[in-house]
Design a protein around this motif. Sequence first.
Motif, PDB file in Angstrom:
ATOM      1  N   ALA A   1      -0.996  -1.965  -8.527  1.00  0.00           N
ATOM      2  CA  ALA A   1      -0.688  -2.616  -7.245  1.00  0.00           C
ATOM      3  C   ALA A   1      -1.617  -2.096  -6.151  1.00  0.00           C
ATOM      4  O   ALA A   1      -2.124  -2.870  -5.334  1.00  0.00           O
ATOM      5  N   TYR A   2      -1.862  -0.794  -6.147  1.00  0.00           N
ATOM      6  CA  TYR A   2      -2.720  -0.178  -5.136  1.00  0.00           C
ATOM      7  C   TYR A   2      -4.156  -0.680  -5.253  1.00  0.00           C
ATOM      8  O   TYR A   2      -4.752  -1.131  -4.280  1.00  0.00           O
TER       9      TYR A   2
ATOM     10  N   THR B   1       6.376  12.338  -1.159  1.00  0.00           N
ATOM     11  CA  THR B   1       7.541  11.506  -1.462  1.00  0.00           C
ATOM     12  C   THR B   1       7.717  10.361  -0.467  1.00  0.00           C
ATOM     13  O   THR B   1       8.512   9.472  -0.704  1.00  0.00           O
ATOM     14  N   GLU B   2       6.939  10.389   0.632  1.00  0.00           N
ATOM     15  CA  GLU B   2       7.076   9.323   1.614  1.00  0.00           C
ATOM     16  C   GLU B   2       5.839   9.259   2.497  1.00  0.00           C
ATOM     17  O   GLU B   2       5.252  10.284   2.840  1.00  0.00           O
ATOM     18  N   LYS B   3       5.439   8.036   2.844  1.00  0.00           N
ATOM     19  CA  LYS B   3       4.413   7.814   3.865  1.00  0.00           C
ATOM     20  C   LYS B   3       5.066   6.950   4.935  1.00  0.00           C
ATOM     21  O   LYS B   3       5.505   5.842   4.663  1.00  0.00           O
ATOM     22  N   LYS B   4       5.144   7.495   6.150  1.00  0.00           N
ATOM     23  CA  LYS B   4       5.742   6.764   7.258  1.00  0.00           C
ATOM     24  C   LYS B   4       4.634   6.177   8.123  1.00  0.00           C
ATOM     25  O   LYS B   4       3.601   6.818   8.327  1.00  0.00           O
ATOM     26  N   THR B   5       4.867   4.962   8.623  1.00  0.00           N
ATOM     27  CA  THR B   5       3.914   4.326   9.519  1.00  0.00           C
ATOM     28  C   THR B   5       4.647   3.893  10.790  1.00  0.00           C
ATOM     29  O   THR B   5       5.834   3.574  10.759  1.00  0.00           O
ATOM     30  N   SER B   6       3.916   3.922  11.904  1.00  0.00           N
ATOM     31  CA  SER B   6       4.488   3.487  13.178  1.00  0.00           C
ATOM     32  C   SER B   6       3.367   2.990  14.077  1.00  0.00           C
ATOM     33  O   SER B   6       2.183   3.126  13.744  1.00  0.00           O
ATOM     34  N   THR B   7       3.734   2.447  15.222  1.00  0.00           N
ATOM     35  CA  THR B   7       2.780   1.919  16.200  1.00  0.00           C
ATOM     36  C   THR B   7       1.748   1.025  15.508  1.00  0.00           C
ATOM     37  O   THR B   7       0.546   1.225  15.637  1.00  0.00           O
ATOM     38  N   ILE B   8       2.226   0.052  14.758  1.00  0.00           N
ATOM     39  CA  ILE B   8       1.360  -0.811  13.952  1.00  0.00           C
ATOM     40  C   ILE B   8       0.855  -1.974  14.801  1.00  0.00           C
ATOM     41  O   ILE B   8       1.631  -2.647  15.473  1.00  0.00           O
TER      42      ILE B   8
ATOM     43  N   TYR C   1       0.836  -1.202   0.000  1.00  0.00           N
ATOM     44  CA  TYR C   1       0.000   0.000   0.000  1.00  0.00           C
ATOM     45  C   TYR C   1       0.873   1.256   0.000  1.00  0.00           C
ATOM     46  O   TYR C   1       0.730   2.140  -0.841  1.00  0.00           O
ATOM     47  N   THR C   2       1.797   1.311   0.951  1.00  0.00           N
ATOM     48  CA  THR C   2       2.661   2.479   1.089  1.00  0.00           C
ATOM     49  C   THR C   2       3.538   2.672  -0.147  1.00  0.00           C
ATOM     50  O   THR C   2       3.620   3.776  -0.695  1.00  0.00           O
ATOM     51  N   ASN C   3       4.170   1.609  -0.601  1.00  0.00           N
ATOM     52  CA  ASN C   3       5.058   1.701  -1.771  1.00  0.00           C
ATOM     53  C   ASN C   3       4.304   2.074  -3.038  1.00  0.00           C
ATOM     54  O   ASN C   3       4.801   2.846  -3.854  1.00  0.00           O
ATOM     55  N   SER C   4       3.108   1.533  -3.211  1.00  0.00           N
ATOM     56  CA  SER C   4       2.357   1.830  -4.439  1.00  0.00           C
ATOM     57  C   SER C   4       1.926   3.292  -4.497  1.00  0.00           C
ATOM     58  O   SER C   4       1.869   3.882  -5.573  1.00  0.00           O
ATOM     59  N   LEU C   5       1.640   3.894  -3.335  1.00  0.00           N
ATOM     60  CA  LEU C   5       1.305   5.321  -3.330  1.00  0.00           C
ATOM     61  C   LEU C   5       2.504   6.167  -3.730  1.00  0.00           C
ATOM     62  O   LEU C   5       2.394   7.064  -4.570  1.00  0.00           O
ATOM     63  N   ILE C   6       3.646   5.884  -3.139  1.00  0.00           N
ATOM     64  CA  ILE C   6       4.842   6.676  -3.408  1.00  0.00           C
ATOM     65  C   ILE C   6       5.338   6.453  -4.838  1.00  0.00           C
ATOM     66  O   ILE C   6       5.760   7.390  -5.509  1.00  0.00           O
ATOM     67  N   LYS C   7       5.262   5.211  -5.312  1.00  0.00           N
ATOM     68  CA  LYS C   7       5.721   4.898  -6.675  1.00  0.00           C
ATOM     69  C   LYS C   7       4.656   5.179  -7.738  1.00  0.00           C
ATOM     70  O   LYS C   7       4.900   4.974  -8.922  1.00  0.00           O
ATOM     71  N   LYS C   8       3.466   5.607  -7.287  1.00  0.00           N
ATOM     72  CA  LYS C   8       2.339   5.913  -8.185  1.00  0.00           C
ATOM     73  C   LYS C   8       1.943   4.694  -9.018  1.00  0.00           C
ATOM     74  O   LYS C   8       1.616   4.797 -10.187  1.00  0.00           O
TER      75      LYS C   8
ATOM     76  N   TYR D   1      -8.721   8.853  -3.732  1.00  0.00           N
ATOM     77  CA  TYR D   1      -7.666   9.068  -2.741  1.00  0.00           C
ATOM     78  C   TYR D   1      -6.297   8.854  -3.387  1.00  0.00           C
ATOM     79  O   TYR D   1      -5.388   9.668  -3.225  1.00  0.00           O
ATOM     80  N   PHE D   2      -6.155   7.774  -4.131  1.00  0.00           N
ATOM     81  CA  PHE D   2      -4.891   7.477  -4.811  1.00  0.00           C
ATOM     82  C   PHE D   2      -4.500   8.629  -5.743  1.00  0.00           C
ATOM     83  O   PHE D   2      -3.361   9.086  -5.732  1.00  0.00           O
TER      84      PHE D   2
END
Length: 175
Positions: free
Chosen positions: A51-52, A104-111, A40-47, A94-95
């Motif tokens: 995949a998304y 250029t980046e989506k960061k995720t934490s506390t997963i 999900y994260t990679n497909s958004l950044i790589k457009k 949304y995409f």
Amino acid sequence: MKKIILLFLITTLYSNKSNAQEIKNELVSESQLKEVLETYTNSLIKKDSLAYFNLFNENPIPFVRIYNKNPQDGLIQKKNKIKADYYNEDYKKYFRAITKNGFTEKKTSTIIYKQDDYSATIDFDYSYWKEEKKINWGKETWGLIYKNRSWRITRVFYSMELEKDNPEPSMATKK
């Protein structure tokens, strides 16, 4: 007596094998859920729309953005479009919006991953970045189903805070 001991050993061995299988299934499931989040994260950044879009179940998918008061007030003043504390959208729009904005980046934490055999949730904190500057952040939760040997997203709810209006608290103060 020997029969009782033999029966006890067989039961114990079977029980341990069953527990080992459950642990293995849980690890496989969690690794698959991690892969969904990563794709999900990679497909958004790589457009990568293919995949998304393949991550989602059939339409319609509830995709709801929840505004907190500070960012919402600023957006109402600037755009005069948002009249509620939430906004429904679909994952395709949304995409397009995310890829158009040049993040250029989506960061995720506390997963946190939770699953049973055919349903799961993923909860996490996120932030979107553009040219090494945080633009927005919030919390996101997904509902997923296991269908045709893969996990499919069936709903997305997320809150959104604009970093310039309400900076994200540090990890120490988030608790």
